[in-house]
Design an enzyme around this catalytic site. Sequence first.
Site, short mmCIF file in Angstrom:
data_model
loop_
_atom_site.label_atom_id
_atom_site.label_comp_id
_atom_site.label_asym_id
_atom_site.label_seq_id
_atom_site.Cartn_x
_atom_site.Cartn_y
_atom_site.Cartn_z
N HIS A 62 0.84 -1.20 0.00
CA HIS A 62 0.00 0.00 0.00
C HIS A 62 0.88 1.25 0.00
O HIS A 62 2.11 1.16 0.11
CB HIS A 62 -0.93 0.00 1.23
CG HIS A 62 -0.21 -0.18 2.52
ND1 HIS A 62 -0.31 -1.29 3.31
CD2 HIS A 62 0.68 0.63 3.14
CE1 HIS A 62 0.45 -1.17 4.36
NE2 HIS A 62 1.06 -0.02 4.29
C1 T46 Z 1 3.46 0.11 6.52
C2 T46 Z 1 4.03 -1.23 6.71
C3 T46 Z 1 5.52 -1.26 6.66
C4 T46 Z 1 -3.38 -0.80 13.85
O1 T46 Z 1 -4.43 -1.02 14.47
N1 T46 Z 1 -2.55 0.21 14.23
C5 T46 Z 1 -1.40 0.50 13.58
O2 T46 Z 1 -0.67 1.44 13.97
C6 T46 Z 1 -1.04 -0.30 12.44
C7 T46 Z 1 0.25 -0.02 11.68
C8 T46 Z 1 -1.87 -1.31 12.08
N2 T46 Z 1 -3.02 -1.56 12.77
C9 T46 Z 1 -3.87 -2.69 12.39
C10 T46 Z 1 -4.55 -2.55 11.03
C11 T46 Z 1 -4.68 -3.98 10.56
O3 T46 Z 1 -5.86 -4.54 11.08
O4 T46 Z 1 -3.05 -3.86 12.29
C12 T46 Z 1 -3.49 -4.68 11.22
C13 T46 Z 1 -2.34 -4.94 10.24
O5 T46 Z 1 -2.02 -3.72 9.57
P1 T46 Z 1 -1.49 -3.69 8.07
O6 T46 Z 1 -2.18 -4.72 7.26
O7 T46 Z 1 -1.56 -2.28 7.59
O8 T46 Z 1 0.03 -4.16 8.30
P2 T46 Z 1 1.23 -4.11 7.25
O9 T46 Z 1 2.39 -4.76 7.93
O10 T46 Z 1 0.84 -4.63 5.94
O11 T46 Z 1 1.55 -2.54 7.08
C14 T46 Z 1 2.19 -1.86 8.14
C15 T46 Z 1 1.67 -0.43 8.22
O12 T46 Z 1 0.25 -0.44 8.30
C16 T46 Z 1 2.09 0.39 7.03
O13 T46 Z 1 1.89 1.75 7.32
O14 T46 Z 1 4.01 0.92 5.81
O15 T46 Z 1 3.59 -1.87 7.94
#
Ligand code: T46
Length: 145
Positions: A62
């Site tokens: 993303h």
């Molecule tokens: C990025 C990459 C490197 C939260 O509730 N709070 C938070 O601060 C974050 C980061 C995530 N979440 C929740 C949202 C989703 O339900 O945790 C779950 C997993 O998040 P996401 O699918 O966005 O995780 P990644 O590892 O794909 O992405 C993350 C960051 O979201 C993003 O900003 O750049 O790590």
Amino acid sequence: MAATLEPNLSTLQTVELIDIPKISDPEGRGNLSVVEKNTLPFEVKRVYYLYDVPSDASRGGHAHKKLKQCLIAVSGSFDVVLHDGKDKKIIHLNKPNKGLIIPNGIWRELENFSSGSVCLALVSDVYEESDYIREFEEFKLFKRS
Ligand code: T46
């Protein structure tokens, strides 16, 4: 201090790998790195970290409309695949004293996590799902706008 980022001109040239000050212990007790007020080109409002990531898993996939991030491989290594809507580049992170500054408007995917690796993220704002662009086609439209 690194240069202030231009929010609407985020190309791969605005992605920066910065040195995080490292203090090596004179008595052989290892190293200490510190991120202070002026180390990053933005104020840190949130910290999260990725760990226990299987080697065949991919994180990210993303871009952010406004959020700026600094990613640090505080343990182990992983690849960060970056795209600015035109060009792609892969950066291998494997040093706890290097920070990858990713401005807003850059697509990222993290992969090839080594066993025991930890990705520390220091970021410019609170969590807001509306800041995410999770479809690559939408991201390309965003970059053209
Ligand atoms: C990025 C990459 C490197 C939260 O509730 N709070 C938070 O601060 C974050 C980061 C995530 N979440 C929740 C949202 C989703 O339900 O945790 C779950 C997993 O998040 P996401 O699918 O966005 O995780 P990644 O590892 O794909 O992405 C993350 C960051 O979201 C993003 O900003 O750049 O790590």
